[in-house]
Design a protein around this motif. Sequence first.
Motif, PDB file in Angstrom:
ATOM      1  N   ALA A 178       5.737 -11.345  -4.826  1.00 38.93           N
ATOM      2  CA  ALA A 178       6.682 -10.140  -4.533  1.00 38.93           C
ATOM      3  C   ALA A 178       6.053  -8.876  -5.534  1.00 38.93           C
ATOM      4  O   ALA A 178       5.982  -7.690  -4.717  1.00 38.93           O
ATOM      5  N   TRP A 179       5.488  -9.025  -6.752  1.00 38.11           N
ATOM      6  CA  TRP A 179       4.906  -8.053  -7.473  1.00 38.11           C
ATOM      7  C   TRP A 179       3.454  -7.627  -6.638  1.00 38.11           C
ATOM      8  O   TRP A 179       3.403  -6.366  -6.639  1.00 38.11           O
ATOM      9  N   PHE A 180       2.710  -8.581  -6.080  1.00 35.96           N
ATOM     10  CA  PHE A 180       1.576  -7.995  -5.588  1.00 35.96           C
ATOM     11  C   PHE A 180       2.020  -7.178  -4.377  1.00 35.96           C
ATOM     12  O   PHE A 180       1.374  -6.071  -4.092  1.00 35.96           O
ATOM     13  N   LEU A 181       3.166  -7.436  -3.626  1.00 29.78           N
ATOM     14  CA  LEU A 181       3.514  -6.406  -2.427  1.00 29.78           C
ATOM     15  C   LEU A 181       3.966  -5.215  -2.902  1.00 29.78           C
ATOM     16  O   LEU A 181       3.615  -4.177  -2.030  1.00 29.78           O
ATOM     17  N   VAL A 182       4.821  -5.220  -3.982  1.00 29.05           N
ATOM     18  CA  VAL A 182       5.076  -3.751  -4.582  1.00 29.05           C
ATOM     19  C   VAL A 182       4.107  -3.136  -4.991  1.00 29.05           C
ATOM     20  O   VAL A 182       4.054  -1.880  -4.527  1.00 29.05           O
ATOM     21  N   HIS A 183       3.044  -3.683  -5.519  1.00 34.71           N
ATOM     22  CA  HIS A 183       1.766  -2.807  -5.825  1.00 34.71           C
ATOM     23  C   HIS A 183       0.856  -2.198  -4.838  1.00 34.71           C
ATOM     24  O   HIS A 183       0.653  -1.197  -5.026  1.00 34.71           O
ATOM     25  N   LYS A 184       0.916  -3.355  -3.952  1.00 35.26           N
ATOM     26  CA  LYS A 184       0.037  -2.896  -2.805  1.00 35.26           C
ATOM     27  C   LYS A 184       0.692  -1.912  -1.912  1.00 35.26           C
ATOM     28  O   LYS A 184       0.209  -0.548  -1.732  1.00 35.26           O
ATOM     29  N   TRP A 185       1.973  -1.840  -1.680  1.00 39.48           N
ATOM     30  CA  TRP A 185       2.667  -0.803  -0.868  1.00 39.48           C
ATOM     31  C   TRP A 185       3.151   0.731  -1.494  1.00 39.48           C
ATOM     32  O   TRP A 185       2.869   1.537  -1.099  1.00 39.48           O
ATOM     33  N   THR A 186       3.419   0.419  -2.694  1.00 33.30           N
ATOM     34  CA  THR A 186       3.557   1.634  -3.690  1.00 33.30           C
ATOM     35  C   THR A 186       2.423   2.655  -3.688  1.00 33.30           C
ATOM     36  O   THR A 186       2.091   3.823  -3.580  1.00 33.30           O
ATOM     37  N   SER A 187       1.086   1.708  -4.043  1.00 31.90           N
ATOM     38  CA  SER A 187      -0.120   2.417  -4.080  1.00 31.90           C
ATOM     39  C   SER A 187      -0.465   3.046  -2.809  1.00 31.90           C
ATOM     40  O   SER A 187      -0.888   4.059  -2.893  1.00 31.90           O
ATOM     41  N   LEU A 188      -0.204   2.208  -1.796  1.00 31.06           N
ATOM     42  CA  LEU A 188      -0.689   2.677  -0.358  1.00 31.06           C
ATOM     43  C   LEU A 188      -0.156   3.939  -0.094  1.00 31.06           C
ATOM     44  O   LEU A 188      -0.947   4.684   0.635  1.00 31.06           O
ATOM     45  N   VAL A 189       0.976   3.918  -0.192  1.00 28.27           N
ATOM     46  CA  VAL A 189       1.884   5.347   0.168  1.00 28.27           C
ATOM     47  C   VAL A 189       1.303   6.414  -0.545  1.00 28.27           C
ATOM     48  O   VAL A 189       1.464   7.445   0.058  1.00 28.27           O
ATOM     49  N   CYS A 190       1.340   6.227  -1.895  1.00 27.59           N
ATOM     50  CA  CYS A 190       0.892   7.332  -2.651  1.00 27.59           C
ATOM     51  C   CYS A 190      -0.458   7.938  -2.723  1.00 27.59           C
ATOM     52  O   CYS A 190      -0.591   8.784  -3.337  1.00 27.59           O
ATOM     53  N   THR A 191      -1.340   6.970  -2.546  1.00 29.70           N
ATOM     54  CA  THR A 191      -2.712   7.109  -3.187  1.00 29.70           C
ATOM     55  C   THR A 191      -3.438   8.328  -2.320  1.00 29.70           C
ATOM     56  O   THR A 191      -4.071   9.007  -3.005  1.00 29.70           O
TER      57      THR A 191
END
Lengths: 62, 383
Positions: B8-21
Amino acid sequence: MSRTANAPRSPFIAPAWITVASIVGLVSALLGDGVFDVVSWLVFGSLIALFIRAWMKRERGR
Amino acid sequence: MQRSTLKAWFLVHKWTSLVCTVFLLLLCLTGLPLVFWEEIGHLTGADPDVAPAAVGAQPQNLDDLVNQALAKYPGDVPLFFGWDDHSPSVYVNTGARPDTPPPEMHTAILHQYTGEVLPAPQFNEGVMYFIYRLHTDVFVGLPGMLFLGAMALLFAVAIASGVVLYGPFMRKLSFGTLRTGRSRRLAWLDLHNVLGIVTLGWAFVVGITGAINTLAKPLEQAWQTEQLGEFATRYEGRPRPTTFASLDAAVATARAAEPGMTPAFVSFPGTGYSGDHHYGVFMHGNTPLTERLYRPVLIDVETGDVTARPQLPGYMTTLLLSQPLHFGDYGGIVLKVLWALLDLLTIAVLVSGLYLWFKRGSTEARVTEIERSGLTAEAGAAR
Protein backbone atom coordinates in the motif's frame (compact mmCIF):
# COMPACT_ATOMS: atom_id res chain seq x y z
CA MET A 1 17.75 -7.04 29.78
CA SER A 2 20.14 -4.83 27.84
CA ARG A 3 20.40 -4.65 24.07
CA THR A 4 23.24 -6.70 22.64
CA ALA A 5 26.06 -5.15 20.67
CA ASN A 6 24.86 -7.00 17.59
CA ALA A 7 21.32 -5.63 17.72
CA PRO A 8 20.56 -4.04 14.34
CA ARG A 9 20.33 -0.24 14.29
CA SER A 10 17.07 1.14 13.11
CA PRO A 11 17.30 2.33 9.49
CA PHE A 12 15.30 5.39 10.56
CA ILE A 13 18.06 6.77 12.81
CA ALA A 14 19.87 8.53 9.95
CA PRO A 15 16.69 10.07 8.46
CA ALA A 16 15.68 11.27 11.93
CA TRP A 17 19.04 12.98 12.47
CA ILE A 18 18.98 14.49 9.00
CA THR A 19 15.49 15.87 9.58
CA VAL A 20 16.41 17.40 12.94
CA ALA A 21 19.62 18.89 11.51
CA SER A 22 17.71 20.31 8.52
CA ILE A 23 15.20 22.02 10.78
CA VAL A 24 18.05 23.49 12.87
CA GLY A 25 19.69 24.72 9.64
CA LEU A 26 16.49 26.21 8.30
CA VAL A 27 15.57 28.02 11.51
CA SER A 28 19.05 29.15 12.56
CA ALA A 29 19.64 31.73 9.81
CA LEU A 30 16.15 33.12 10.44
CA LEU A 31 16.98 33.87 14.07
CA GLY A 32 19.92 36.14 13.39
CA ASP A 33 23.01 36.93 11.34
CA GLY A 34 26.65 35.99 11.89
CA VAL A 35 26.96 32.77 13.85
CA PHE A 36 23.34 31.85 13.09
CA ASP A 37 24.10 31.98 9.36
CA VAL A 38 27.25 29.90 9.87
CA VAL A 39 25.23 27.16 11.64
CA SER A 40 22.88 27.00 8.63
CA TRP A 41 25.79 26.83 6.21
CA LEU A 42 27.45 24.04 8.21
CA VAL A 43 24.25 21.99 8.41
CA PHE A 44 23.42 22.17 4.71
CA GLY A 45 27.09 21.82 3.73
CA SER A 46 27.20 18.63 5.85
CA LEU A 47 24.15 17.21 4.09
CA ILE A 48 25.81 17.70 0.70
CA ALA A 49 29.03 16.24 2.12
CA LEU A 50 27.04 13.15 3.21
CA PHE A 51 26.07 12.52 -0.40
CA ILE A 52 29.61 13.16 -1.67
CA ARG A 53 30.92 10.68 0.93
CA ALA A 54 28.40 8.04 -0.18
CA TRP A 55 29.41 8.62 -3.80
CA MET A 56 33.13 8.33 -3.00
CA LYS A 57 32.53 5.08 -1.11
CA ARG A 58 30.19 3.59 -3.71
CA GLU A 59 30.51 -0.13 -4.33
CA ARG A 60 31.80 -0.50 -7.88
CA GLY A 61 32.42 -4.29 -8.09
CA ARG A 62 29.87 -7.09 -8.28
CA MET B 1 5.83 -4.47 8.31
CA GLN B 2 3.32 -6.76 6.65
CA ARG B 3 3.63 -7.24 2.91
CA SER B 4 0.15 -5.84 2.24
CA THR B 5 1.00 -2.66 4.21
CA LEU B 6 4.30 -2.32 2.37
CA LYS B 7 2.49 -2.72 -0.95
CA ALA B 8 0.00 0.00 0.00
CA TRP B 9 2.80 2.43 0.87
CA PHE B 10 4.61 1.51 -2.34
CA LEU B 11 1.51 2.37 -4.36
CA VAL B 12 1.06 5.66 -2.48
CA HIS B 13 4.70 6.58 -3.17
CA LYS B 14 4.48 5.55 -6.81
CA TRP B 15 1.31 7.42 -7.68
CA THR B 16 1.87 10.59 -5.66
CA SER B 17 5.36 10.83 -7.19
CA LEU B 18 4.20 10.12 -10.71
CA VAL B 19 1.48 12.74 -10.65
CA CYS B 20 3.69 15.54 -9.30
CA THR B 21 7.11 14.74 -10.82
CA VAL B 22 6.81 16.68 -14.08
CA PHE B 23 5.50 19.76 -12.25
CA LEU B 24 8.13 19.39 -9.54
CA LEU B 25 10.81 19.28 -12.23
CA LEU B 26 9.38 22.54 -13.62
CA LEU B 27 9.39 24.08 -10.13
CA CYS B 28 12.94 22.93 -9.35
CA LEU B 29 14.31 24.10 -12.70
CA THR B 30 12.62 27.51 -12.57
CA GLY B 31 13.39 27.85 -8.85
CA LEU B 32 17.13 27.56 -9.50
CA PRO B 33 17.60 30.98 -11.21
CA LEU B 34 15.01 32.55 -8.88
CA VAL B 35 17.30 31.78 -5.90
CA PHE B 36 19.81 34.17 -7.50
CA TRP B 37 17.29 36.74 -8.80
CA GLU B 38 19.00 39.61 -6.95
CA GLU B 39 22.50 38.63 -8.12
CA ILE B 40 21.32 38.09 -11.71
CA GLY B 41 19.62 41.51 -11.57
CA HIS B 42 22.91 43.16 -10.60
CA LEU B 43 24.93 41.26 -13.22
CA THR B 44 22.53 42.03 -16.07
CA GLY B 45 21.94 45.63 -15.03
CA ALA B 46 18.26 44.99 -14.29
CA ASP B 47 18.87 46.25 -10.74
CA PRO B 48 20.51 49.68 -10.95
CA ASP B 49 23.69 50.43 -9.03
CA VAL B 50 22.70 53.03 -6.46
CA ALA B 51 25.31 55.56 -5.37
CA PRO B 52 25.66 55.77 -1.57
CA ALA B 53 24.15 58.79 0.13
CA ALA B 54 26.50 61.73 0.62
CA VAL B 55 27.67 62.32 4.19
CA GLY B 56 25.12 64.41 6.03
CA ALA B 57 22.54 64.16 3.22
CA GLN B 58 18.87 64.03 4.19
CA PRO B 59 16.28 61.78 2.51
CA GLN B 60 13.99 63.52 0.05
CA ASN B 61 10.40 64.31 1.02
CA LEU B 62 8.33 61.19 0.26
CA ASP B 63 5.53 63.18 -1.40
CA ASP B 64 8.08 64.69 -3.79
CA LEU B 65 9.40 61.23 -4.63
CA VAL B 66 5.86 60.02 -5.38
CA ASN B 67 5.26 63.06 -7.59
CA GLN B 68 8.50 62.32 -9.47
CA ALA B 69 7.24 58.79 -10.15
CA LEU B 70 3.82 60.05 -11.25
CA ALA B 71 5.50 62.51 -13.63
CA LYS B 72 7.12 59.49 -15.30
CA TYR B 73 3.75 57.79 -15.76
CA PRO B 74 1.18 60.57 -16.42
CA GLY B 75 -2.42 59.60 -15.66
CA ASP B 76 -1.40 56.93 -13.16
CA VAL B 77 -2.28 56.87 -9.46
CA PRO B 78 0.14 55.78 -6.71
CA LEU B 79 -0.33 52.21 -5.43
CA PHE B 80 2.64 51.29 -3.25
CA PHE B 81 5.75 53.02 -1.96
CA GLY B 82 8.59 50.88 -0.61
CA TRP B 83 12.13 51.04 0.75
CA ASP B 84 15.09 48.90 -0.30
CA ASP B 85 16.78 47.69 2.90
CA HIS B 86 20.09 47.18 1.12
CA SER B 87 20.53 50.45 -0.80
CA PRO B 88 19.45 54.09 -0.51
CA SER B 89 16.72 53.61 -3.10
CA VAL B 90 12.93 53.49 -2.96
CA TYR B 91 10.33 52.21 -5.39
CA VAL B 92 6.93 53.59 -6.33
CA ASN B 93 4.33 51.34 -7.98
CA THR B 94 1.73 53.19 -10.00
CA GLY B 95 -1.19 52.12 -12.16
CA ALA B 96 -4.17 53.31 -14.14
CA ARG B 97 -6.51 52.68 -11.20
CA PRO B 98 -6.13 51.90 -7.47
CA ASP B 99 -6.80 48.17 -7.93
CA THR B 100 -4.35 47.68 -10.82
CA PRO B 101 -3.03 44.08 -10.65
CA PRO B 102 0.78 43.52 -10.46
CA PRO B 103 1.23 42.48 -14.12
CA GLU B 104 -0.15 45.90 -15.21
CA MET B 105 1.68 48.07 -12.67
CA HIS B 106 4.44 50.55 -13.50
CA THR B 107 7.45 50.88 -11.24
CA ALA B 108 9.79 53.81 -10.75
CA ILE B 109 12.99 53.38 -8.74
CA LEU B 110 14.36 56.58 -7.21
CA HIS B 111 17.39 57.58 -5.20
CA GLN B 112 16.08 58.29 -1.74
CA TYR B 113 18.54 61.16 -1.14
CA THR B 114 18.87 62.84 -4.56
CA GLY B 115 15.39 62.13 -5.89
CA GLU B 116 16.90 60.98 -9.19
CA VAL B 117 14.77 58.49 -11.13
CA LEU B 118 17.10 55.54 -11.71
CA PRO B 119 17.13 53.68 -15.03
CA ALA B 120 15.61 50.29 -14.28
CA PRO B 121 13.44 47.87 -16.23
CA GLN B 122 9.96 47.03 -14.97
CA PHE B 123 9.74 44.17 -12.44
CA ASN B 124 6.92 42.61 -14.49
CA GLU B 125 8.92 42.28 -17.71
CA GLY B 126 11.90 40.25 -18.93
CA VAL B 127 13.24 36.72 -18.64
CA MET B 128 13.31 36.57 -14.83
CA TYR B 129 9.66 37.67 -14.58
CA PHE B 130 8.76 35.01 -17.18
CA ILE B 131 10.54 32.37 -15.05
CA TYR B 132 8.84 33.74 -11.92
CA ARG B 133 5.38 33.42 -13.47
CA LEU B 134 6.18 29.88 -14.63
CA HIS B 135 7.24 29.05 -11.08
CA THR B 136 4.30 30.63 -9.29
CA ASP B 137 1.16 30.35 -11.45
CA VAL B 138 2.13 29.12 -14.94
CA PHE B 139 0.53 32.34 -16.29
CA VAL B 140 -3.02 31.39 -15.28
CA GLY B 141 -3.33 33.29 -12.00
CA LEU B 142 -4.97 31.83 -8.91
CA PRO B 143 -6.01 28.48 -10.47
CA GLY B 144 -2.39 27.92 -11.53
CA MET B 145 -1.12 28.80 -8.06
CA LEU B 146 -3.56 26.44 -6.36
CA PHE B 147 -2.75 23.66 -8.81
CA LEU B 148 1.00 24.01 -8.12
CA GLY B 149 0.18 24.07 -4.39
CA ALA B 150 -1.64 20.75 -4.77
CA MET B 151 1.41 19.33 -6.57
CA ALA B 152 3.61 20.51 -3.69
CA LEU B 153 1.34 18.71 -1.22
CA LEU B 154 1.55 15.53 -3.30
CA PHE B 155 5.33 15.94 -3.22
CA ALA B 156 5.20 16.06 0.59
CA VAL B 157 3.14 12.84 0.63
CA ALA B 158 5.62 11.25 -1.78
CA ILE B 159 8.49 12.19 0.57
CA ALA B 160 6.68 10.79 3.63
CA SER B 161 5.78 7.53 1.88
CA GLY B 162 9.34 7.30 0.55
CA VAL B 163 10.67 7.45 4.12
CA VAL B 164 8.31 4.62 5.11
CA LEU B 165 9.66 2.45 2.27
CA TYR B 166 13.25 3.46 3.08
CA GLY B 167 13.08 1.61 6.43
CA PRO B 168 12.49 -1.97 5.20
CA PHE B 169 14.76 -1.40 2.18
CA MET B 170 17.70 -0.26 4.33
CA ARG B 171 17.14 -2.85 7.08
CA LYS B 172 20.18 -4.90 5.97
CA LEU B 173 22.22 -2.06 4.50
CA SER B 174 24.44 0.68 5.87
CA PHE B 175 23.42 4.31 5.54
CA GLY B 176 24.67 5.73 2.24
CA THR B 177 24.98 2.40 0.43
CA LEU B 178 25.47 2.99 -3.31
CA ARG B 179 25.85 -0.20 -5.35
CA THR B 180 26.92 0.96 -8.78
CA GLY B 181 28.70 -2.25 -9.79
CA ARG B 182 25.63 -4.44 -10.16
CA SER B 183 22.58 -3.72 -12.30
CA ARG B 184 22.03 -0.18 -13.57
CA ARG B 185 18.55 -0.22 -12.07
CA LEU B 186 19.91 -1.03 -8.60
CA ALA B 187 22.45 1.79 -8.91
CA TRP B 188 19.66 4.27 -9.70
CA LEU B 189 17.52 2.89 -6.87
CA ASP B 190 20.35 3.33 -4.34
CA LEU B 191 21.06 6.82 -5.70
CA HIS B 192 17.35 7.68 -5.38
CA ASN B 193 17.38 6.47 -1.76
CA VAL B 194 20.59 8.24 -0.71
CA LEU B 195 19.63 11.55 -2.33
CA GLY B 196 16.06 11.29 -1.11
CA ILE B 197 17.17 10.86 2.49
CA VAL B 198 19.89 13.54 2.36
CA THR B 199 17.42 16.11 1.03
CA LEU B 200 14.51 14.80 3.14
CA GLY B 201 14.06 17.62 5.68
CA TRP B 202 14.97 20.43 3.30
CA ALA B 203 12.73 19.22 0.46
CA PHE B 204 9.80 18.60 2.82
CA VAL B 205 9.97 22.12 4.28
CA VAL B 206 10.51 23.80 0.88
CA GLY B 207 7.58 21.77 -0.51
CA ILE B 208 5.20 22.58 2.33
CA THR B 209 6.16 26.27 2.44
CA GLY B 210 5.72 26.39 -1.35
CA ALA B 211 2.20 25.02 -0.92
CA ILE B 212 1.49 27.66 1.76
CA ASN B 213 2.81 30.41 -0.54
CA THR B 214 0.33 29.39 -3.24
CA LEU B 215 -2.41 30.37 -0.79
CA ALA B 216 -1.08 33.95 -0.56
CA LYS B 217 -3.97 35.55 -2.46
CA PRO B 218 -6.82 33.79 -0.61
CA LEU B 219 -5.08 34.42 2.75
CA GLU B 220 -4.53 38.11 1.98
CA GLN B 221 -8.14 38.43 0.92
CA ALA B 222 -9.32 36.71 4.11
CA TRP B 223 -7.16 39.10 6.15
CA GLN B 224 -8.45 42.14 4.30
CA THR B 225 -12.06 41.05 4.70
CA GLU B 226 -11.72 40.05 8.34
CA GLN B 227 -9.45 42.70 9.80
CA LEU B 228 -9.53 45.66 7.45
CA GLY B 229 -13.27 45.19 6.94
CA GLU B 230 -13.67 45.91 10.64
CA PHE B 231 -12.17 49.40 10.15
CA ALA B 232 -13.92 49.93 6.82
CA THR B 233 -17.34 49.79 8.51
CA ARG B 234 -16.45 53.02 10.34
CA TYR B 235 -16.17 54.73 6.96
CA GLU B 236 -19.23 53.12 5.37
CA GLY B 237 -21.07 55.38 2.94
CA ARG B 238 -18.18 57.81 2.64
CA PRO B 239 -16.60 58.08 -0.83
CA ARG B 240 -12.92 57.29 -1.32
CA PRO B 241 -11.00 60.56 -0.77
CA THR B 242 -9.47 62.14 -3.84
CA THR B 243 -6.90 64.26 -2.04
CA PHE B 244 -4.58 62.65 0.45
CA ALA B 245 -2.78 63.96 3.52
CA SER B 246 1.02 64.08 3.26
CA LEU B 247 2.65 60.65 2.85
CA ASP B 248 5.82 61.98 4.47
CA ALA B 249 3.87 63.01 7.57
CA ALA B 250 1.95 59.72 7.61
CA VAL B 251 5.18 57.72 7.62
CA ALA B 252 6.62 59.94 10.36
CA THR B 253 3.46 59.29 12.42
CA ALA B 254 3.81 55.53 11.89
CA ARG B 255 7.48 55.68 12.91
CA ALA B 256 6.47 57.44 16.12
CA ALA B 257 3.77 54.85 16.77
CA GLU B 258 6.21 51.92 16.31
CA PRO B 259 9.56 53.36 17.45
CA GLY B 260 11.47 50.05 17.34
CA MET B 261 10.60 49.39 13.73
CA THR B 262 11.26 50.83 10.27
CA PRO B 263 8.82 51.21 7.36
CA ALA B 264 8.97 48.46 4.71
CA PHE B 265 6.26 49.71 2.37
CA VAL B 266 3.13 51.82 2.23
CA SER B 267 -0.11 50.83 0.52
CA PHE B 268 -2.31 53.60 -0.85
CA PRO B 269 -6.11 53.63 -0.46
CA GLY B 270 -7.94 51.28 -2.80
CA THR B 271 -5.09 48.80 -3.33
CA GLY B 272 -6.76 46.22 -1.10
CA TYR B 273 -4.15 46.39 1.67
CA SER B 274 -5.55 49.25 3.73
CA GLY B 275 -9.15 49.89 2.74
CA ASP B 276 -10.35 53.00 0.89
CA HIS B 277 -9.57 55.57 3.58
CA HIS B 278 -6.09 54.70 4.87
CA TYR B 279 -2.47 54.59 4.11
CA GLY B 280 -1.23 51.22 5.31
CA VAL B 281 2.29 51.81 6.61
CA PHE B 282 3.78 48.33 7.00
CA MET B 283 6.51 48.45 9.63
CA HIS B 284 9.09 45.71 10.20
CA GLY B 285 12.04 44.81 12.42
CA ASN B 286 15.68 44.49 11.46
CA THR B 287 16.54 40.82 12.09
CA PRO B 288 16.10 38.10 9.43
CA LEU B 289 12.98 36.99 11.33
CA THR B 290 11.39 40.30 12.29
CA GLU B 291 12.06 42.00 8.96
CA ARG B 292 9.50 39.59 7.49
CA LEU B 293 6.86 40.08 10.17
CA TYR B 294 4.97 43.24 9.29
CA ARG B 295 3.05 45.45 11.66
CA PRO B 296 0.54 47.57 9.72
CA VAL B 297 -0.15 51.08 10.97
CA LEU B 298 -3.34 52.46 9.41
CA ILE B 299 -3.18 56.21 8.92
CA ASP B 300 -6.38 58.09 8.01
CA VAL B 301 -5.63 59.48 4.56
CA GLU B 302 -7.63 62.68 5.22
CA THR B 303 -6.61 63.58 8.76
CA GLY B 304 -3.18 61.91 8.90
CA ASP B 305 -4.02 60.37 12.30
CA VAL B 306 -3.41 56.77 13.39
CA THR B 307 -6.64 54.75 13.18
CA ALA B 308 -5.28 51.38 14.27
CA ARG B 309 -2.22 49.16 14.59
CA PRO B 310 -3.75 45.72 14.03
CA GLN B 311 -1.78 42.59 14.87
CA LEU B 312 -1.39 40.29 11.88
CA PRO B 313 -3.43 37.10 12.34
CA GLY B 314 -1.61 33.76 12.76
CA TYR B 315 -2.26 32.63 9.19
CA MET B 316 -0.64 35.78 7.79
CA THR B 317 2.39 35.30 10.06
CA THR B 318 2.64 31.70 8.82
CA LEU B 319 2.46 32.94 5.23
CA LEU B 320 5.14 35.59 5.78
CA LEU B 321 7.48 33.09 7.47
CA SER B 322 6.91 30.56 4.70
CA GLN B 323 8.40 32.91 2.14
CA PRO B 324 12.05 32.94 3.32
CA LEU B 325 11.90 29.22 4.16
CA HIS B 326 10.88 28.58 0.56
CA PHE B 327 13.20 31.05 -1.20
CA GLY B 328 16.34 30.59 0.94
CA ASP B 329 17.15 34.31 0.76
CA TYR B 330 17.87 34.88 4.42
CA GLY B 331 21.40 33.57 5.03
CA GLY B 332 23.59 35.36 2.53
CA ILE B 333 25.07 34.12 -0.74
CA VAL B 334 26.49 30.95 0.89
CA LEU B 335 23.02 29.77 1.89
CA LYS B 336 21.77 30.60 -1.62
CA VAL B 337 24.51 28.43 -3.16
CA LEU B 338 23.70 25.56 -0.76
CA TRP B 339 19.98 26.04 -1.56
CA ALA B 340 20.78 25.71 -5.27
CA LEU B 341 22.87 22.57 -4.66
CA LEU B 342 20.03 20.98 -2.67
CA ASP B 343 17.68 21.96 -5.48
CA LEU B 344 19.97 20.15 -7.96
CA LEU B 345 20.04 17.06 -5.71
CA THR B 346 16.22 17.14 -5.62
CA ILE B 347 16.17 17.26 -9.44
CA ALA B 348 18.37 14.13 -9.35
CA VAL B 349 15.86 12.46 -6.98
CA LEU B 350 13.04 13.24 -9.44
CA VAL B 351 14.98 12.08 -12.50
CA SER B 352 16.08 8.85 -10.77
CA GLY B 353 12.47 8.26 -9.72
CA LEU B 354 11.35 8.66 -13.32
CA TYR B 355 14.07 6.25 -14.48
CA LEU B 356 12.94 3.68 -11.92
CA TRP B 357 9.36 4.04 -13.14
CA PHE B 358 10.39 3.51 -16.78
CA LYS B 359 12.34 0.39 -15.73
CA ARG B 360 9.49 -0.84 -13.56
CA GLY B 361 8.50 -4.48 -13.26
CA SER B 362 5.42 -5.76 -11.49
CA THR B 363 4.36 -4.18 -8.21
CA GLU B 364 4.89 -7.57 -6.51
CA ALA B 365 8.51 -7.71 -7.74
CA ARG B 366 9.18 -4.18 -6.48
CA VAL B 367 7.69 -4.91 -3.07
CA THR B 368 9.84 -8.06 -2.84
CA GLU B 369 12.86 -5.95 -3.78
CA ILE B 370 12.13 -3.55 -0.91
CA GLU B 371 11.68 -6.44 1.53
CA ARG B 372 15.05 -7.88 0.50
CA SER B 373 16.96 -4.57 0.35
CA GLY B 374 17.47 -4.99 -3.39
CA LEU B 375 19.25 -8.29 -2.81
CA THR B 376 17.07 -10.14 -5.33
CA ALA B 377 18.24 -12.22 -8.28
CA GLU B 378 17.13 -9.47 -10.66
CA ALA B 379 19.10 -6.85 -8.77
CA GLY B 380 22.33 -8.62 -9.58
CA ALA B 381 21.38 -9.37 -13.15
CA ALA B 382 23.30 -8.08 -16.13
CA ARG B 383 22.76 -4.46 -17.20
